[in-house]
Design an enzyme around this catalytic site. Structure first.
Site, short mmCIF file in Angstrom:
data_model
loop_
_atom_site.label_atom_id
_atom_site.label_comp_id
_atom_site.label_asym_id
_atom_site.label_seq_id
_atom_site.Cartn_x
_atom_site.Cartn_y
_atom_site.Cartn_z
N HIS A 19 0.87 -1.18 0.00
CA HIS A 19 0.00 0.00 0.00
C HIS A 19 0.91 1.23 0.00
O HIS A 19 1.66 1.44 0.95
CB HIS A 19 -0.90 0.02 1.24
CG HIS A 19 -1.84 -1.14 1.31
ND1 HIS A 19 -3.12 -1.10 0.80
CD2 HIS A 19 -1.68 -2.39 1.82
CE1 HIS A 19 -3.72 -2.27 1.00
NE2 HIS A 19 -2.86 -3.06 1.62
N ASN A 45 -6.79 0.42 -3.11
CA ASN A 45 -7.82 0.92 -2.18
C ASN A 45 -7.56 2.36 -1.75
O ASN A 45 -7.41 2.68 -0.58
CB ASN A 45 -7.97 0.00 -0.97
CG ASN A 45 -6.70 -0.16 -0.17
OD1 ASN A 45 -5.59 -0.09 -0.70
ND2 ASN A 45 -6.84 -0.40 1.12
N LYS A 103 -8.01 -6.97 -7.70
CA LYS A 103 -8.07 -7.21 -6.25
C LYS A 103 -9.50 -7.36 -5.78
O LYS A 103 -10.35 -6.51 -6.05
CB LYS A 103 -7.40 -6.04 -5.52
CG LYS A 103 -7.42 -6.15 -3.99
CD LYS A 103 -6.57 -7.33 -3.52
CE LYS A 103 -6.71 -7.51 -2.00
NZ LYS A 103 -5.65 -6.84 -1.26
N HIS A 178 -1.59 -12.24 2.17
CA HIS A 178 -1.29 -12.15 3.60
C HIS A 178 -1.99 -13.24 4.41
O HIS A 178 -2.75 -12.95 5.33
CB HIS A 178 -1.62 -10.75 4.14
CG HIS A 178 -2.94 -10.17 3.72
ND1 HIS A 178 -4.14 -10.84 3.82
CD2 HIS A 178 -3.25 -8.96 3.20
CE1 HIS A 178 -5.12 -10.07 3.39
NE2 HIS A 178 -4.60 -8.92 3.00
N LEU A 223 -4.88 -6.22 9.50
CA LEU A 223 -5.91 -7.16 9.05
C LEU A 223 -5.40 -7.93 7.84
O LEU A 223 -4.87 -7.30 6.93
CB LEU A 223 -7.21 -6.42 8.71
CG LEU A 223 -7.94 -5.79 9.89
CD1 LEU A 223 -9.11 -4.94 9.40
CD2 LEU A 223 -8.44 -6.86 10.86
N ASP A 251 2.44 -6.46 2.59
CA ASP A 251 1.23 -5.74 2.99
C ASP A 251 1.60 -4.49 3.79
O ASP A 251 0.87 -4.09 4.70
CB ASP A 251 0.28 -6.63 3.80
CG ASP A 251 -1.11 -6.02 4.00
OD1 ASP A 251 -1.47 -5.12 3.21
OD2 ASP A 251 -1.80 -6.43 4.94
N HIS A 255 0.08 4.19 8.25
CA HIS A 255 -0.84 5.16 8.85
C HIS A 255 -0.01 6.03 9.79
O HIS A 255 0.88 5.52 10.48
CB HIS A 255 -1.94 4.47 9.67
CG HIS A 255 -2.91 3.65 8.88
ND1 HIS A 255 -3.90 4.21 8.10
CD2 HIS A 255 -3.04 2.31 8.74
CE1 HIS A 255 -4.61 3.24 7.52
NE2 HIS A 255 -4.10 2.09 7.89
N ALA A 267 -5.92 -0.23 11.14
CA ALA A 267 -5.21 -1.49 10.90
C ALA A 267 -4.16 -1.29 9.82
O ALA A 267 -4.44 -0.72 8.76
CB ALA A 267 -6.20 -2.56 10.46
#
EC number: 3.5.2.3
Length: 350
Positions: A19, A45, A103, A178, A223, A251, A255, A267
């Site tokens: 990400h 996302n 995805k 993951h 997650l 993954d 944040h 998460a």
């Protein structure tokens, strides 16, 4: 007793699940991946999600702009599947080399997944087209029913969603991303050439006790959530086996500190700065360094049908300390990386 190796030289790795976010966050985190990896599968996302060829192309341009000129790095873009997605859009993106994969997020399964898929039936035509053209499906494998315990959601997904999906589309290439459970590891081991999985460093290094005993450690919260030690051991056994359908996917999910250290924290584990050292640590602990290069650099390209990276990366046995924090933008925001303040014995030499 054999001497401990003092260095590891491997083909440049790829990260098959990252990400990168956008804006100032993208600019802050992208170099940590691009300096180590030749390629990375970029999650779609964003807000709004990447659901079109045009959006993926524009996002790819922003990523390339955030990567230092000296880094030889290729972002591999993905399409966020939604109930109403047109199969022609998927095929066009794949044919044009914009989409590498698509995805599947079950709606509300993770960060920014509100637009996700509500049922497999709603994307059946898209999956049929993907099977036909050989386009991989990447799955966040958790059910989201409120009555299903969070620690059981991956195993339940395999039973109720994934297995029926693979029976309906037997030649669709599927990556279980993951994975965190012994059920998932066994399912991939028992599968065929159309099924693979990524495993993160945090799920190999830790279990839920590390996150919850002696105080809550929010920077281990991600997650799918960390599971019991029996599941951690199953993942370690899977990579120790040298099986070719398990490969590196961090993954990494940044944040800012204030969004992690709060009464309702986000998460995601930001592991890009320490990921290769962390994986090397695990592979040494389990006596599997002979399989380290394949896991990091060969198994992923093999499954995706992509060429191997030509250049090398070297790790040396030299203790180093993971930074306590990493600055984002100019407003005083910062990130706490995976293993912040910890000393690791393997250091990447660039």
């Amino acid at each position: 007793m054999t001497d401990q190796p003092q260095q590891l030289t491997i083909r440049r790795p790829d990260d098959w699940h990252i990400h990168l976010r956008d804006g100032e966050m993208l600019e802050a985190v992208a170099p940590f991946t691009s300096e180590i990896c030749g390629r990375a599968i970029v999650m779609p996302n964003l807000v709004p999600p990447v659901t079109s060829v045009a959006a993926a192309r524009a996002y790819r341009e922003r990523i390339v702009a955030a990567v230092p000129a000296a880094h030889d790095f290729t972002p591999l873009m993905t399409c966020y599947l939604t109930d109403g997605l047109d199969p022609d859009e998927i095929e066009a993106g794949f044919a044009e080399g914009v989409f590498t994969a698509a995805k599947l997020y079950p709606a509300h399964a993770t960060t920014n997944s509100a637009h996700g898929v509500t049922s497999i039936a709603s994307i059946a035509k898209v999956l049929e087209r993907m099977q036909k053209i050989g386009m991989p499906l990447l799955i966040h494998g958790e059910v989201t029913d409120a009555h299903i315990d969070i620690f059981d959601r991956e195993a339940r997904f395999i039973e109720t969603v994934l297995h029926p999906l693979r029976q309906q589309f037997p030649e669709l290439k599927v990556v279980c991303e993951h994975i965190t459970t012994q059920e998932a590891a066994a399912y991939v081991l028992e599968g065929n050439q159309y099924l693979a999985a990524t495993i993160t460093p945090q799920h190999l290094m830790f279990n839920r006790n590390h996150m919850l005993v002696g105080g809550i450690r929010p920077h281990l919260y991600c997650l799918p959530i960390l599971k019991r030690n029996i599941h951690q051991q199953a993942l370690r056994d899977a990579v120790a086996s040298g099986h070719r359908r398990f490969f590196l996917g961090t993954d990494t999910a940044p944040h800012t500190r204030d969004r992690k250290e709060t009464s309702c924290g986000c998460a995601g584990v930001f592991n890009a700065p320490s990921m290769l050292s962390a994986y090397a640590t695990v592979f040494e602990e389990i006596g599997a360094l002979a399989h380290f290069e394949a896991f990091c650099s060969e198994n992923g390209p093999g499954f995706y049908g992509l060429p191997l990276n030509e250049d090398k990366v070297r790790l040396i046995r030299q203790p180093w300390t993971v930074p306590e924090s990493i600055r984002v933008g100019g407003n005083g925001d910062n990130l706490v990386p995976f293993l912040a303040g910890e000393t690791l014995n393997w250091q990447v030499v660039l």
